[in-house]
Design a protein around this motif. Sequence first.
Motif, PDB file in Angstrom:
ATOM      1  N   GLU A 102       0.820  -1.219   0.000  1.00  0.00           N
ATOM      2  CA  GLU A 102       0.000   0.000   0.000  1.00  0.00           C
ATOM      3  C   GLU A 102       0.850   1.263   0.000  1.00  0.00           C
ATOM      4  N   ASN A 103       2.122   1.125   0.341  1.00  0.00           N
ATOM      5  CA  ASN A 103       2.968   2.317   0.477  1.00  0.00           C
ATOM      6  C   ASN A 103       4.147   2.372  -0.485  1.00  0.00           C
ATOM      7  N   THR A 104       4.413   1.296  -1.191  1.00  0.00           N
ATOM      8  CA  THR A 104       5.505   1.292  -2.164  1.00  0.00           C
ATOM      9  C   THR A 104       5.033   0.600  -3.427  1.00  0.00           C
ATOM     10  N   GLN A 105       5.783   0.805  -4.480  1.00  0.00           N
ATOM     11  CA  GLN A 105       5.468   0.138  -5.744  1.00  0.00           C
ATOM     12  C   GLN A 105       6.175  -1.216  -5.754  1.00  0.00           C
ATOM     13  N   LEU A 106       5.609  -2.147  -4.998  1.00  0.00           N
ATOM     14  CA  LEU A 106       6.223  -3.467  -4.901  1.00  0.00           C
ATOM     15  C   LEU A 106       6.130  -4.194  -6.234  1.00  0.00           C
ATOM     16  N   PRO A 107       7.074  -5.086  -6.504  1.00  0.00           N
ATOM     17  CA  PRO A 107       6.981  -5.900  -7.720  1.00  0.00           C
ATOM     18  C   PRO A 107       5.942  -6.999  -7.524  1.00  0.00           C
ATOM     19  N   THR A 108       5.872  -7.901  -8.479  1.00  0.00           N
ATOM     20  CA  THR A 108       5.069  -9.117  -8.322  1.00  0.00           C
ATOM     21  C   THR A 108       5.530  -9.845  -7.068  1.00  0.00           C
ATOM     22  N   ILE A 109       4.569 -10.356  -6.303  1.00  0.00           N
ATOM     23  CA  ILE A 109       4.951 -11.129  -5.119  1.00  0.00           C
ATOM     24  C   ILE A 109       4.404 -12.540  -5.245  1.00  0.00           C
ATOM     25  N   ILE A 110       5.237 -13.485  -4.935  1.00  0.00           N
ATOM     26  CA  ILE A 110       4.844 -14.895  -4.968  1.00  0.00           C
ATOM     27  C   ILE A 110       4.935 -15.444  -3.547  1.00  0.00           C
ATOM     28  N   PHE A 111       3.796 -15.901  -3.014  1.00  0.00           N
ATOM     29  CA  PHE A 111       3.766 -16.503  -1.681  1.00  0.00           C
ATOM     30  C   PHE A 111       3.831 -18.012  -1.822  1.00  0.00           C
ATOM     31  N   ASP A 112       4.868 -18.608  -1.282  1.00  0.00           N
ATOM     32  CA  ASP A 112       5.028 -20.062  -1.332  1.00  0.00           C
ATOM     33  C   ASP A 112       4.576 -20.663  -0.009  1.00  0.00           C
ATOM     34  N   GLU A 113       3.292 -21.058   0.045  1.00  0.00           N
ATOM     35  CA  GLU A 113       2.704 -21.692   1.225  1.00  0.00           C
ATOM     36  C   GLU A 113       2.948 -20.892   2.497  1.00  0.00           C
ATOM     37  N   ILE A 114       2.699 -19.581   2.384  1.00  0.00           N
ATOM     38  CA  ILE A 114       2.821 -18.727   3.570  1.00  0.00           C
ATOM     39  C   ILE A 114       1.703 -19.009   4.556  1.00  0.00           C
ATOM     40  N   ASP A 115       0.670 -19.762   4.096  1.00  0.00           N
ATOM     41  CA  ASP A 115      -0.471 -20.072   4.940  1.00  0.00           C
ATOM     42  C   ASP A 115      -0.268 -21.337   5.763  1.00  0.00           C
ATOM     43  N   THR A 116       0.939 -21.913   5.722  1.00  0.00           N
ATOM     44  CA  THR A 116       1.198 -23.132   6.496  1.00  0.00           C
ATOM     45  C   THR A 116       0.956 -22.882   7.988  1.00  0.00           C
ATOM     46  N   GLY A 117       0.236 -23.807   8.608  1.00  0.00           N
ATOM     47  CA  GLY A 117       0.009 -23.694  10.048  1.00  0.00           C
ATOM     48  C   GLY A 117      -1.247 -22.940  10.425  1.00  0.00           C
ATOM     49  N   VAL A 118      -2.034 -22.532   9.458  1.00  0.00           N
ATOM     50  CA  VAL A 118      -3.289 -21.833   9.760  1.00  0.00           C
ATOM     51  C   VAL A 118      -4.445 -22.568   9.096  1.00  0.00           C
ATOM     52  N   SER A 119      -5.636 -22.331   9.596  1.00  0.00           N
ATOM     53  CA  SER A 119      -6.824 -22.965   9.021  1.00  0.00           C
ATOM     54  C   SER A 119      -8.058 -22.171   9.437  1.00  0.00           C
ATOM     55  N   GLY A 120      -9.227 -22.664   9.042  1.00  0.00           N
ATOM     56  CA  GLY A 120     -10.478 -22.061   9.469  1.00  0.00           C
ATOM     57  C   GLY A 120     -10.627 -20.615   9.060  1.00  0.00           C
TER      58      GLY A 120
END
Length: 550
Positions: free
Chosen positions: A447-465
């Motif tokens: 929201e504050n910088t012109q970030l490039p493309t971001i790829i999340f590699d299973e950053i959701d590990t360990g969460v559910s529901g």
Amino acid sequence: MLAQLTINNYALINHLSIDFSSGLSIITGETGAGKSILLGALGLVLGNRADLSSLKDTSTKCIVEAKVAISNYNLEDFFNEVDLDYEAETIIRREILPSGKSRAFVNDTPVTLSVLNQLRTKLIDVHSQHQTMQLSDNNFQFSILDALAKNSARIASYKRGFIQLNKLKKELSLLEEQKKEANQQYEYNSHLFKELEEAKIKAEEQDELEEKLEKLNNIEDIKLNLSESLEITINEEIGIQNLLNTLENRLSKIATFSKEYQEISARITSVKIEIDDVVSELENANENVDFNPNEAEEINDRLQLLYNLQKKHSVSNNAELINVFEELSEKVGQVESADEFINAKQKQIDDVAVKLDKVADLISNARTKTIPKLNKQLQVLLTDLGMENARFSIKIKPTKNYFNNGKDELEFLFSANKGGSFGELKKVASGGELSRIMLSVKTILSENTQLPTIIFDEIDTGVSGEVSNKIAAIMQQMSSNMQVIAITHLPQIAAKGVNHYKVYKKEIKGVTTTNLKLLSKEERIQEIAEMLSGKDISDSALTHAKQLLN
């Protein structure tokens, strides 16, 4: 934005070409299907090192090519700096040859891995689970704070001054070292310099003195030969002058009879004039011949001084001795004026430091004002992600030291539990907590910088529901500002993507290959249902999958 990825002969991939779009794209697949291979290929084209193990078929080369749309990234200046042709759709290609050598190209221009790595930071941010430890890196923590503080222009200005300051400090250190070395030789050099200065040496002096001494040492012979020479020329009976006078008279009497006699007579007259001039020179020389023993002694002493100085300085003539004198003058002068140069250099350092301090203060003040805002945003996001008791203690400590991004030290501490003590992130946060914190941080940065493309590699590990729903919502929110590609095992997140790709393995004639395909609507329902219930897909899983997609 990553628009297309093409892979040939890499790991388990024979050939693969896939297009990507803006927004949120999802990649799913069974464990071991080859999701890591895709990231490996992407890392290869972005500058990671490779070897022959990258080749599926070691007899032919591996090629990975990425097409990236860069018109929104303001990269024209960077392309100019690294001497590359700028294209709105840039092609990055990496080739691994069977010999093990690799080549890299940007828009068909060969580049080094260093240039690729510089370019990757401006285009694609690949974030995997282990990279959550980056949160504990002080430079990364500063980058979060500075992004919110809009410090980029100030830090760029500071870095220019910081480079100049370090350059001046190195120059000062060199001057001081030179002074130290020169001081050790100063007394001796000063003695040698004064000795030569008092000698008042002239370049041609030695030759002149040696000639004069030679003359004085042979004064008797000179006197005798000059006298005899005069006798031969001016003797009244047999002197050359009288003979020439007689000859001139004889020829003048017949000169009028022919042109031939006239020319001979003229030549005799010319010889007579020359002899008269020689006689005059001989008389002067004879009168000036005088032996002065004091003069000879003085010349001897002067020459001996010159010889001794030449031997002392290992030179062969006065010209070389004068060069030695000039070198000594410079060495002595350097020491005597060293303090002046050092003081001038110190003043330059002080002037730059004053300007640098002002910029550092602006950076520090902006950081301090931004801390409450960063704290609030992180707490709001983490509350949504099921960490309602998460708290941060972020403190700026101004110092007198110059760092590459200002003069501050940053304390970035975390507490996950109510009433718990603060500690370093890597020590007090679990893997799942670090993943959610990193997602929150990336959201703020997007929201504050012109970030490039971001790829999340299973950053959701360990969460559910419900937390997984929140993660999906945050990724959707981020994708409105940038391209987001998420490799996930959660159906709640998979259902939020604009496009959904599946990684799968296929065996043909005993050879296993990895493939990637864009799922249709029906295929997507099946994939999400399988993620919900496993291989045996139930009707309720299909219904749930449709609900998630809707």
